[in-house]
Scaffold this motif. Structure first.
Motif, PDB file in Angstrom:
ATOM      1  N   ALA A  26       0.970  -1.272  -0.365  1.00  0.00           N
ATOM      2  CA  ALA A  26      -0.020  -0.020  -0.097  1.00  0.00           C
ATOM      3  C   ALA A  26       0.879   1.206  -0.158  1.00  0.00           C
ATOM      4  O   ALA A  26       0.524   2.125  -0.688  1.00  0.00           O
ATOM      5  CB  ALA A  26      -1.147   0.192   1.245  1.00  0.00           C
ATOM      6  N   VAL A  27       1.872   1.241   0.773  1.00  0.00           N
ATOM      7  CA  VAL A  27       2.809   2.357   0.663  1.00  0.00           C
ATOM      8  C   VAL A  27       3.337   2.662  -0.606  1.00  0.00           C
ATOM      9  O   VAL A  27       3.736   3.686  -0.891  1.00  0.00           O
ATOM     10  CB  VAL A  27       3.749   2.228   1.979  1.00  0.00           C
ATOM     11  N   THR A  28       3.818   1.610  -1.241  1.00  0.00           N
ATOM     12  CA  THR A  28       4.514   1.601  -2.495  1.00  0.00           C
ATOM     13  C   THR A  28       3.526   2.202  -3.428  1.00  0.00           C
ATOM     14  O   THR A  28       3.916   3.095  -4.077  1.00  0.00           O
ATOM     15  CB  THR A  28       5.087   0.231  -3.043  1.00  0.00           C
ATOM     16  N   ALA A  29       2.322   1.839  -3.418  1.00  0.00           N
ATOM     17  CA  ALA A  29       1.284   2.192  -4.501  1.00  0.00           C
ATOM     18  C   ALA A  29       0.958   3.643  -3.995  1.00  0.00           C
ATOM     19  O   ALA A  29       0.940   4.457  -5.021  1.00  0.00           O
ATOM     20  CB  ALA A  29      -0.023   1.450  -4.116  1.00  0.00           C
ATOM     21  N   TRP A  30       0.850   4.045  -2.796  1.00  0.00           N
ATOM     22  CA  TRP A  30       0.672   5.493  -2.538  1.00  0.00           C
ATOM     23  C   TRP A  30       1.833   6.421  -2.983  1.00  0.00           C
ATOM     24  O   TRP A  30       1.582   7.302  -3.808  1.00  0.00           O
ATOM     25  CB  TRP A  30       0.475   5.669  -1.025  1.00  0.00           C
ATOM     26  N   ASN A  31       2.966   6.049  -2.867  1.00  0.00           N
ATOM     27  CA  ASN A  31       4.250   6.854  -3.330  1.00  0.00           C
ATOM     28  C   ASN A  31       4.162   6.819  -4.788  1.00  0.00           C
ATOM     29  O   ASN A  31       4.326   7.939  -5.382  1.00  0.00           O
ATOM     30  CB  ASN A  31       5.616   6.003  -2.687  1.00  0.00           C
ATOM     31  N   ALA A  32       3.980   5.704  -5.346  1.00  0.00           N
ATOM     32  CA  ALA A  32       4.016   5.721  -6.825  1.00  0.00           C
ATOM     33  C   ALA A  32       2.809   6.686  -7.441  1.00  0.00           C
ATOM     34  O   ALA A  32       2.967   7.071  -8.439  1.00  0.00           O
ATOM     35  CB  ALA A  32       3.529   4.364  -7.252  1.00  0.00           C
ATOM     36  N   LEU A  33       1.740   6.774  -6.916  1.00  0.00           N
ATOM     37  CA  LEU A  33       0.539   7.565  -7.368  1.00  0.00           C
ATOM     38  C   LEU A  33       0.603   8.941  -6.931  1.00  0.00           C
ATOM     39  O   LEU A  33       0.128   9.726  -7.617  1.00  0.00           O
ATOM     40  CB  LEU A  33      -0.600   7.142  -6.992  1.00  0.00           C
ATOM     41  N   THR A  34       1.177   9.368  -5.658  1.00  0.00           N
ATOM     42  CA  THR A  34       0.923  10.795  -5.225  1.00  0.00           C
ATOM     43  C   THR A  34       2.219  11.708  -5.282  1.00  0.00           C
ATOM     44  O   THR A  34       2.321  12.872  -4.987  1.00  0.00           O
ATOM     45  CB  THR A  34       0.398  10.449  -3.861  1.00  0.00           C
ATOM     46  N   THR A  35       3.589  11.000  -5.196  1.00  0.00           N
ATOM     47  CA  THR A  35       4.587  11.978  -5.189  1.00  0.00           C
ATOM     48  C   THR A  35       4.640  12.756  -6.510  1.00  0.00           C
ATOM     49  O   THR A  35       4.593  12.075  -7.608  1.00  0.00           O
ATOM     50  CB  THR A  35       6.053  11.044  -5.043  1.00  0.00           C
ATOM     51  N   GLY A  36       4.611  14.051  -6.281  1.00  0.00           N
ATOM     52  CA  GLY A  36       4.664  14.841  -7.597  1.00  0.00           C
ATOM     53  C   GLY A  36       3.280  15.197  -8.014  1.00  0.00           C
ATOM     54  O   GLY A  36       3.366  15.891  -8.724  1.00  0.00           O
ATOM     55  N   GLY A  37       2.258  14.748  -7.068  1.00  0.00           N
ATOM     56  CA  GLY A  37       1.041  15.162  -7.419  1.00  0.00           C
ATOM     57  C   GLY A  37       0.220  13.843  -7.580  1.00  0.00           C
ATOM     58  O   GLY A  37       0.435  13.129  -8.572  1.00  0.00           O
ATOM     59  N   ALA A  38      -0.803  14.039  -6.747  1.00  0.00           N
ATOM     60  CA  ALA A  38      -1.944  12.907  -7.123  1.00  0.00           C
ATOM     61  C   ALA A  38      -2.569  12.937  -8.312  1.00  0.00           C
ATOM     62  O   ALA A  38      -2.682  14.056  -8.966  1.00  0.00           O
ATOM     63  CB  ALA A  38      -2.909  12.796  -5.762  1.00  0.00           C
ATOM     64  N   GLY A  96      -0.912  -5.745 -14.003  1.00  0.00           N
ATOM     65  CA  GLY A  96      -0.795  -6.758 -13.246  1.00  0.00           C
ATOM     66  C   GLY A  96      -1.839  -6.779 -11.874  1.00  0.00           C
ATOM     67  O   GLY A  96      -2.339  -5.731 -11.658  1.00  0.00           O
ATOM     68  N   SER A  97      -1.920  -7.849 -11.166  1.00  0.00           N
ATOM     69  CA  SER A  97      -3.028  -7.802 -10.151  1.00  0.00           C
ATOM     70  C   SER A  97      -2.323  -8.415  -8.847  1.00  0.00           C
ATOM     71  O   SER A  97      -3.023  -8.794  -8.020  1.00  0.00           O
ATOM     72  CB  SER A  97      -4.160  -9.007 -10.248  1.00  0.00           C
ATOM     73  N   GLY A  98      -1.145  -8.060  -8.605  1.00  0.00           N
ATOM     74  CA  GLY A  98      -0.332  -8.008  -7.343  1.00  0.00           C
ATOM     75  C   GLY A  98      -0.776  -7.165  -6.522  1.00  0.00           C
ATOM     76  O   GLY A  98      -1.828  -6.298  -6.552  1.00  0.00           O
ATOM     77  N   GLY A  99      -0.166  -7.179  -5.311  1.00  0.00           N
ATOM     78  CA  GLY A  99      -0.551  -6.544  -4.222  1.00  0.00           C
ATOM     79  C   GLY A  99      -0.523  -4.829  -4.417  1.00  0.00           C
ATOM     80  O   GLY A  99      -1.368  -4.149  -3.941  1.00  0.00           O
ATOM     81  N   PRO A 107      -8.192  -3.425   2.473  1.00  0.00           N
ATOM     82  CA  PRO A 107      -7.138  -4.116   1.575  1.00  0.00           C
ATOM     83  C   PRO A 107      -7.858  -5.379   1.092  1.00  0.00           C
ATOM     84  O   PRO A 107      -8.928  -5.959   1.825  1.00  0.00           O
ATOM     85  CB  PRO A 107      -6.094  -4.345   2.349  1.00  0.00           C
ATOM     86  N   VAL A 108      -7.574  -5.795  -0.119  1.00  0.00           N
ATOM     87  CA  VAL A 108      -8.072  -7.177  -0.552  1.00  0.00           C
ATOM     88  C   VAL A 108      -6.967  -8.239  -0.099  1.00  0.00           C
ATOM     89  O   VAL A 108      -5.846  -8.437  -0.178  1.00  0.00           O
ATOM     90  CB  VAL A 108      -7.957  -7.233  -2.177  1.00  0.00           C
ATOM     91  N   ILE A 109      -7.628  -9.132   0.980  1.00  0.00           N
ATOM     92  CA  ILE A 109      -7.074 -10.231   1.512  1.00  0.00           C
ATOM     93  C   ILE A 109      -7.120 -11.467   0.670  1.00  0.00           C
ATOM     94  O   ILE A 109      -8.151 -11.993   0.486  1.00  0.00           O
ATOM     95  CB  ILE A 109      -7.533 -10.403   2.948  1.00  0.00           C
ATOM     96  N   ASP A 110      -6.203 -12.514   0.215  1.00  0.00           N
ATOM     97  CA  ASP A 110      -6.421 -13.704  -0.443  1.00  0.00           C
ATOM     98  C   ASP A 110      -6.586 -14.713   0.673  1.00  0.00           C
ATOM     99  O   ASP A 110      -7.673 -15.400   0.522  1.00  0.00           O
ATOM    100  CB  ASP A 110      -5.110 -13.819  -1.293  1.00  0.00           C
ATOM    101  N   ARG A 111      -5.604 -14.806   1.566  1.00  0.00           N
ATOM    102  CA  ARG A 111      -5.675 -15.996   2.424  1.00  0.00           C
ATOM    103  C   ARG A 111      -4.948 -15.839   3.688  1.00  0.00           C
ATOM    104  O   ARG A 111      -3.990 -15.018   3.714  1.00  0.00           O
ATOM    105  CB  ARG A 111      -5.221 -17.210   2.013  1.00  0.00           C
ATOM    106  N   VAL A 112      -5.417 -16.181   4.885  1.00  0.00           N
ATOM    107  CA  VAL A 112      -4.763 -16.027   6.151  1.00  0.00           C
ATOM    108  C   VAL A 112      -4.193 -17.573   6.797  1.00  0.00           C
ATOM    109  O   VAL A 112      -4.928 -18.356   6.713  1.00  0.00           O
ATOM    110  CB  VAL A 112      -5.745 -15.483   7.164  1.00  0.00           C
ATOM    111  N   GLY A 126      -4.874 -10.707  -4.121  1.00  0.00           N
ATOM    112  CA  GLY A 126      -4.587  -9.921  -2.722  1.00  0.00           C
ATOM    113  C   GLY A 126      -3.449 -10.349  -1.798  1.00  0.00           C
ATOM    114  O   GLY A 126      -2.773 -11.276  -2.198  1.00  0.00           O
ATOM    115  N   LYS A 127      -3.569  -9.906  -0.678  1.00  0.00           N
ATOM    116  CA  LYS A 127      -2.524 -10.017   0.161  1.00  0.00           C
ATOM    117  C   LYS A 127      -2.618 -11.531   1.074  1.00  0.00           C
ATOM    118  O   LYS A 127      -3.648 -11.904   1.315  1.00  0.00           O
ATOM    119  CB  LYS A 127      -2.250  -8.900   1.235  1.00  0.00           C
ATOM    120  N   VAL A 128      -1.328 -12.266   1.095  1.00  0.00           N
ATOM    121  CA  VAL A 128      -1.207 -13.238   1.880  1.00  0.00           C
ATOM    122  C   VAL A 128      -0.837 -12.985   3.602  1.00  0.00           C
ATOM    123  O   VAL A 128       0.354 -12.355   3.645  1.00  0.00           O
ATOM    124  CB  VAL A 128      -0.244 -13.990   1.354  1.00  0.00           C
TER     125      VAL A 128
END
Length: 338
Positions: free
Chosen positions: A145-157, A168-171, A306-311, A331-333
């Motif tokens: 999530a932090v990676t996604a947020w950085n990728a989308l918002t640094t330099g302007g959302a 892809g459909s990874g985390g 968040p999308v959870i795959d399995r616990v 989703g996340k494991v």
């Protein structure tokens, strides 16, 4: 208490051992967290395989994502108190601003991580978690999530109506999809199966491209955007060449390091392709504590989950790693610590 340790990096799950310890005590500026849940992913498999760009200390407690409750604090701790629900930050020293080499100490590689019942962390290395999230859901946030947020918002959302392409459909991509839709963006996602395409549309994807059926998927991105291209591309899977051919002039490609381990699509880029893109290419390596606090405010305000795959239970960490390695999830494991 029990902890997993990576005694022999390079041997995968076979390099893991479980040790019994006395419950730790915090030092000055530190907190002890009773870990309630942690998360695993491709990054953790790279660490077990000793195929990661950061040094891996033999015997380290692996896992960089986790959440729990503070049970003890050391001297001079003022940010948190016993009973607070918190999540760990992947880079405890990266508080804000651009990443520096001095910030490179990372949980689960250079310093002990979250596959443990009790973790000793710096008070700067934890953030509060949104009230509506369970520990299992909160454990999904620190890396992807932090990676996604950085990728989308640094330099302007992204602005409403702009187009975001995520690969892809990874985390990381699932969080990019969720965050970009909150911003009002149009989102295009690439995937490899009809089943995943259906789930991506259910999460809000406006268009889904099957990259297996169409290896030159940048052409379809151009077609879907009237020839303009995507304003923002988040590339976590490659090929980077296709991302550069998909981005709009003066747009941005956030490059999320899939090239590590010689991943598919990691081939040299023709300088002409890079020049013709006329866009910014920005490497992204997770994010700072400030990024985490920002995304938590958005998650709390919109009650995003968040999308959870399995616990998996804590005593089945080897099975959880095997499940990650098999791929095919959505989703996340998560590892529940009880």
């Amino acid at each position: 208490m029990k902890s997993y340790h990576l005694d022999i990096p390079g041997r995968g799950v076979a390099g893991l051992t479980v040790r019994d310890h006395a419950r730790p005590q915090p030092g000055r500026g530190q907190v002890v967290v009773r870990v309630r849940a942690s998360a695993l992913g491709y990054r953790d498999l790279m660490v077990l395989a000793d195929d990661y760009p950061l040094p891996i200390r033999p015997g380290v407690v692996p896992g960089c994502e986790g959440a729990g409750e503070v049970v003890a604090v050391g001297e001079d701790v003022g940010r948190v108190a016993p009973g607070d629900r918190v999540a760990a930050t992947v880079f405890p020293r990266w508080l804000d601003g651009p990443f520096r080499r001095d910030d490179a100490a990372q949980l689960g590689t250079m310093i002990d991580g979250m596959l443990t019942e009790y973790a000793v962390l710096s008070e700067d290395g934890v953030v509060p978690i949104p009230e509506h999230l369970s520990f299992e859901e909160a454990a999904a946030l620190p890396l992807a999530a932090v990676t996604a947020w950085n990728a989308l918002t640094t330099g302007g959302a992204p602005r409403p109506g702009e187009t975001v392409l995520t690969l892809g459909s990874g985390g990381v991509s699932l969080f990019v999809l969720q965050f970009a839709k909150l911003a009002g963006a149009r989102v295009i996602v690439t995937t490899s199966s009809a089943a995943k395409a259906e789930r991506l549309r259910a999460l809000g994807a406006d268009e889904v491209i099957d990259h297996r059926r169409n290896p030159e998927w940048s052409e379809e991105v151009r077609s879907l955007t009237g020839g303009r291209g995507a304003d923002r591309v988040v590339d976590a899977t490659g090929p980077l060449e296709q991302s550069l051919k998909s981005v709009a002039v003066r747009g941005e490609v956030a490059f999320v390091g899939y090239w590590l381990s010689g991943a598919a699509g990691a081939r040299p880029i023709d300088p002409g392709t890079l020049f013709k893109a006329a866009a910014v290419l920005r490497p992204v390596a997770t994010g700072s504590r400030a990024h985490f606090l920002e995304l938590n405010r958005a998650v709390a305000a919109h009650r995003l989950r968040p999308v959870i795959d399995r616990v998996f239970p804590f005593d089945q960490v080897p099975e959880a790693f095997a499940y990650c390695e098999a791929g095919g999830g959505f989703g996340k494991v998560i590892v529940g610590h009880g």
